[in-house]
Design an enzyme around this catalytic site. Structure first.
Site, PDB file in Angstrom:
ATOM      1  N   SER A  70       0.797  -1.238   0.000  1.00  0.00           N
ATOM      2  CA  SER A  70       0.000   0.000   0.000  1.00  0.00           C
ATOM      3  C   SER A  70       0.822   1.278   0.000  1.00  0.00           C
ATOM      4  CB  SER A  70      -0.952   0.018   1.200  1.00  0.00           C
ATOM      5  OG  SER A  70      -2.040  -0.845   0.989  1.00  0.00           O
ATOM      6  N   LYS A  84       0.500   3.386  -3.031  1.00  0.00           N
ATOM      7  CA  LYS A  84      -0.642   4.276  -3.247  1.00  0.00           C
ATOM      8  C   LYS A  84      -0.222   5.740  -3.272  1.00  0.00           C
ATOM      9  CE  LYS A  84      -3.776   0.989  -0.991  1.00  0.00           C
ATOM     10  NZ  LYS A  84      -4.487   0.631   0.248  1.00  0.00           N
ATOM     11  N   TYR A 123      -2.817  -2.619 -10.759  1.00  0.00           N
ATOM     12  CA  TYR A 123      -2.860  -2.400  -9.313  1.00  0.00           C
ATOM     13  C   TYR A 123      -2.124  -3.513  -8.571  1.00  0.00           C
ATOM     14  CZ  TYR A 123      -4.701  -1.864  -4.591  1.00  0.00           C
ATOM     15  OH  TYR A 123      -4.808  -1.721  -3.228  1.00  0.00           O
ATOM     16  N   TYR A 144      -3.589   3.746   7.710  1.00  0.00           N
ATOM     17  CA  TYR A 144      -4.881   3.059   7.794  1.00  0.00           C
ATOM     18  C   TYR A 144      -5.760   3.731   8.854  1.00  0.00           C
ATOM     19  CZ  TYR A 144      -2.275  -0.481   5.145  1.00  0.00           C
ATOM     20  OH  TYR A 144      -1.506  -1.138   4.215  1.00  0.00           O
ATOM     21  N   VAL A 160       1.215  -3.633   4.030  1.00  0.00           N
ATOM     22  CA  VAL A 160       1.151  -4.905   4.743  1.00  0.00           C
ATOM     23  C   VAL A 160       2.346  -5.810   4.452  1.00  0.00           C
ATOM     24  CG1 VAL A 160      -1.353  -4.878   4.976  1.00  0.00           C
ATOM     25  CG2 VAL A 160      -0.305  -5.982   2.974  1.00  0.00           C
TER      26      VAL A 160
END
Length: 305
Positions: A61, A64, A189, A241, A259
């Site tokens: 992540s 992102k 992705y 998060y 993660v």
């Protein structure tokens, strides 16, 4: 700084015993729970690093943030935010609930999976191959590492186990937030999440954001100042998060976790930080890595507030 990092590493190694490696992506189960490393690169380009900072892992992540920067450079920001929101969700990163229950059905922000899939779909390119090549080239420029590539074992594992992301993407397509072929968007992705890095690479990314897009070695601008500000703001409000508020109180710097065990952090006008510790807490953040950043903040003035 080197002595401070050594002390922080030794003090916080024990916290890895309280976390678990990610298992919902089968290939991530192979990580060593007790790995831990940290790297800092300051604006004078001095590198300080200890522990497993050269251990390779997938960015997950953290990607992102970088892909959001690409989407904002490829499109007018008003268009990007017509497709994805700007507010924290308060929900787990892979939650699907608000795609049905909020008024607009728009993903809350680009740091949750639904929003990130949207920003991935906004990368320019005439073919899936061109988009992938542009993405990898951008990652290589901001890490100053021409060897950056995709871990195809993790990519395949993500693709096989990615039904929840697939469900989100089709909902987003149905509601008009994604154009084009959904499987092609998802493929890109899954590949972006499977890019392999180490803590040194993450520190380089954090430094580029800290210097507002300027390469400290040659003065070249890689990311616009305004895009850097937007990306760092999302990192503060949404990057850890649904623990982002707590992290902002305790550490007070823009950061993005993944993660795979990484944390990329940026201290404006000072330094970039990369952390690796694959033992995660229940919210998906590196448990020992987060503790190291808390301790760093106590020993060195990094809090932006």
């Amino acid at each position: 700084m080197q002595d401070i990092l050594n002390d922080i590493l030794q003090t916080n190694k024990k916290y890895a015993n309280y976390g678990q490696v990610a298992t919902y992506i089968p290939e991530l189960k192979k990580a060593r729970r007790d790995d831990l490393g940290i790297c800092i690169i300051d604006k004078e380009n001095k590198i300080y690093a200890v522990g497993d900072y050269e251990k390779k892992f997938t960015i997950q992540s953290i990607s992102k943030s970088i892909v959001l920067a690409m989407a904002l450079m490829d499109n007018e920001w008003e268009y990007v935010f017509s497709k994805v929101g700007m507010e924290p969700s308060g929900d787990p990163f892979n939650s699907i609930m608000k795609l049905e229950t909020n008024d607009t059905k728009k993903p809350c922000n680009p740091m949750i999976n639904a929003g990130a899939i949207v920003t991935t779909s906004l990368i320019k390119g005439d073919s899936p191959q061109e988009k992938e090549e542009r993405m990898l080239e951008f990652f290589r420029r901001i890490t100053k590492n021409n060897n950056i590539g995709i871990n195809y074992d993790v990519y395949k594992s993500e693709k096989i186990s990615g039904d929840r992301n697939r469900a989100m993407a089709y909902l987003l397509k149905n509601d008009g937030f994604i154009n084009g072929n959904i499987e092609e968007v998802l493929d890109l992705y899954f590949k972006q999440c499977s890019i392999e890095v180490d803590a040194l690479d993450l520190a380089r990314i954090g430094l580029h954001l800290a210097t507002y897009g300027i390469d400290v070695e040659n003065g070249e601008r890689i990311i616009s100042e305004n895009v850097c500000r937007m990306v760092k703001t999302f990192m503060v409000t949404c990057g850890m998060y649904d623990a982002s508020g707590e992290f902002a109180i305790k550490v007070g710097i823009p950061a993005k976790s993944g993660v795979g065990g990484g944390i990329m952090a940026s201290v404006p006008n000072k330094m970039g930080i990369g952390v690796y510790g694959p033992a995660l807490d229940k919210k998906g953040n590196s448990i020992a890595g987060t503790k190291m950043l808390e301790d760093l903040g106590k020993k060195v003035q990094i809090n932006i507030f």
